[in-house]
Design a protein around this motif. Sequence first.
Motif, mmCIF file in Angstrom:
data_model
loop_
_atom_site.group_PDB
_atom_site.id
_atom_site.type_symbol
_atom_site.label_atom_id
_atom_site.label_comp_id
_atom_site.label_asym_id
_atom_site.label_seq_id
_atom_site.Cartn_x
_atom_site.Cartn_y
_atom_site.Cartn_z
ATOM 1 N N SER A 148 0.829 -1.206 0.000
ATOM 2 C CA SER A 148 0.000 0.000 0.000
ATOM 3 C C SER A 148 0.866 1.259 0.000
ATOM 4 O O SER A 148 0.568 2.217 -0.719
ATOM 5 C CB SER A 148 -0.921 0.015 1.221
ATOM 6 N N ALA A 149 1.915 1.261 0.800
ATOM 7 C CA ALA A 149 2.814 2.417 0.831
ATOM 8 C C ALA A 149 3.485 2.611 -0.526
ATOM 9 O O ALA A 149 3.629 3.746 -1.002
ATOM 10 C CB ALA A 149 3.861 2.242 1.931
ATOM 11 N N GLY A 150 3.882 1.524 -1.165
ATOM 12 C CA GLY A 150 4.486 1.622 -2.489
ATOM 13 C C GLY A 150 3.529 2.175 -3.523
ATOM 14 O O GLY A 150 3.888 3.024 -4.349
ATOM 15 N N VAL A 151 2.275 1.724 -3.489
ATOM 16 C CA VAL A 151 1.269 2.209 -4.434
ATOM 17 C C VAL A 151 1.000 3.696 -4.208
ATOM 18 O O VAL A 151 0.937 4.479 -5.159
ATOM 19 C CB VAL A 151 -0.038 1.384 -4.310
ATOM 20 N N ARG A 152 0.870 4.098 -2.950
ATOM 21 C CA ARG A 152 0.662 5.528 -2.656
ATOM 22 C C ARG A 152 1.832 6.368 -3.170
ATOM 23 O O ARG A 152 1.637 7.430 -3.734
ATOM 24 C CB ARG A 152 0.502 5.752 -1.160
ATOM 25 N N GLN A 153 3.044 5.888 -2.973
ATOM 26 C CA GLN A 153 4.223 6.629 -3.414
ATOM 27 C C GLN A 153 4.240 6.744 -4.941
ATOM 28 O O GLN A 153 4.552 7.803 -5.482
ATOM 29 C CB GLN A 153 5.505 5.941 -2.913
ATOM 30 N N MET A 154 3.907 5.658 -5.630
ATOM 31 C CA MET A 154 3.871 5.695 -7.094
ATOM 32 C C MET A 154 2.801 6.659 -7.584
ATOM 33 O O MET A 154 3.028 7.417 -8.530
ATOM 34 C CB MET A 154 3.613 4.296 -7.657
ATOM 35 N N ARG A 155 1.641 6.669 -6.943
ATOM 36 C CA ARG A 155 0.566 7.574 -7.358
ATOM 37 C C ARG A 155 0.929 9.026 -7.101
ATOM 38 O O ARG A 155 0.604 9.891 -7.884
ATOM 39 C CB ARG A 155 -0.733 7.217 -6.649
ATOM 40 N N ARG A 156 1.599 9.302 -5.993
ATOM 41 C CA ARG A 156 2.047 10.674 -5.731
ATOM 42 C C ARG A 156 3.041 11.127 -6.790
ATOM 43 O O ARG A 156 3.002 12.255 -7.252
ATOM 44 C CB ARG A 156 2.698 10.759 -4.362
ATOM 45 N N GLY A 157 3.941 10.225 -7.162
ATOM 46 C CA GLY A 157 4.930 10.564 -8.197
ATOM 47 C C GLY A 157 4.263 10.845 -9.523
ATOM 48 O O GLY A 157 4.630 11.777 -10.233
ATOM 49 N N ARG A 158 3.271 10.044 -9.882
ATOM 50 C CA ARG A 158 2.534 10.253 -11.136
ATOM 51 C C ARG A 158 1.751 11.547 -11.114
ATOM 52 O O ARG A 158 1.697 12.278 -12.069
ATOM 53 C CB ARG A 158 1.588 9.086 -11.385
#
Length: 171
Positions: free
Chosen positions: A155-165
């Motif tokens: 979940s933390a990885g997905v949130r980080q990827m979405r913030r980057g996008r």
Amino acid sequence: MDISQYPAWPEVSEMDDQLRMRASDHDRQEVVDRLRGALVDGRLKTDEFGDRVGLAYQAVTYGDLARLYADLPAVGSKTGREAAPPATAPPACVRREGVLAGLPATLKVLWTIWLTAVSINVVVWALVSATTAQLAYPWPLWVAGPWGATLFAVSAGVRQMRRGRAGRAGW
């Protein structure tokens, strides 16, 4: 709720082709965030916001999404903001996003399954401890710990990827 009640996008052939392209979950979420901003600014009523959000999640193409915000000012627009006096008091009701907000539906389902399994295990452990009149070994930790840590990391990885996008998209 019918998307045809919202204004159509201008008819331009190149733009028309782009508006027929299929939208992604990320595109839908960006539109929902934009609509949320319009709600906060007072440009949309709560029920209209709810209708548009429902349509945004059902949207298939960019054109479907564009109709939902065609009557709103562009992102970052200062229209009407100069005349508005600064807020003197914080809002009476502050809405906080939930822990699972912004996660894909798959992860929300996995978190729900994890929470259900852990809850059942803790209840069984508590019943065993209560009926034997002694504290049983806390075995539910073996159910909750590894799977919870794995879900948390994903979940933390997905949130980080979405913030980057979102940062690169310029919204």
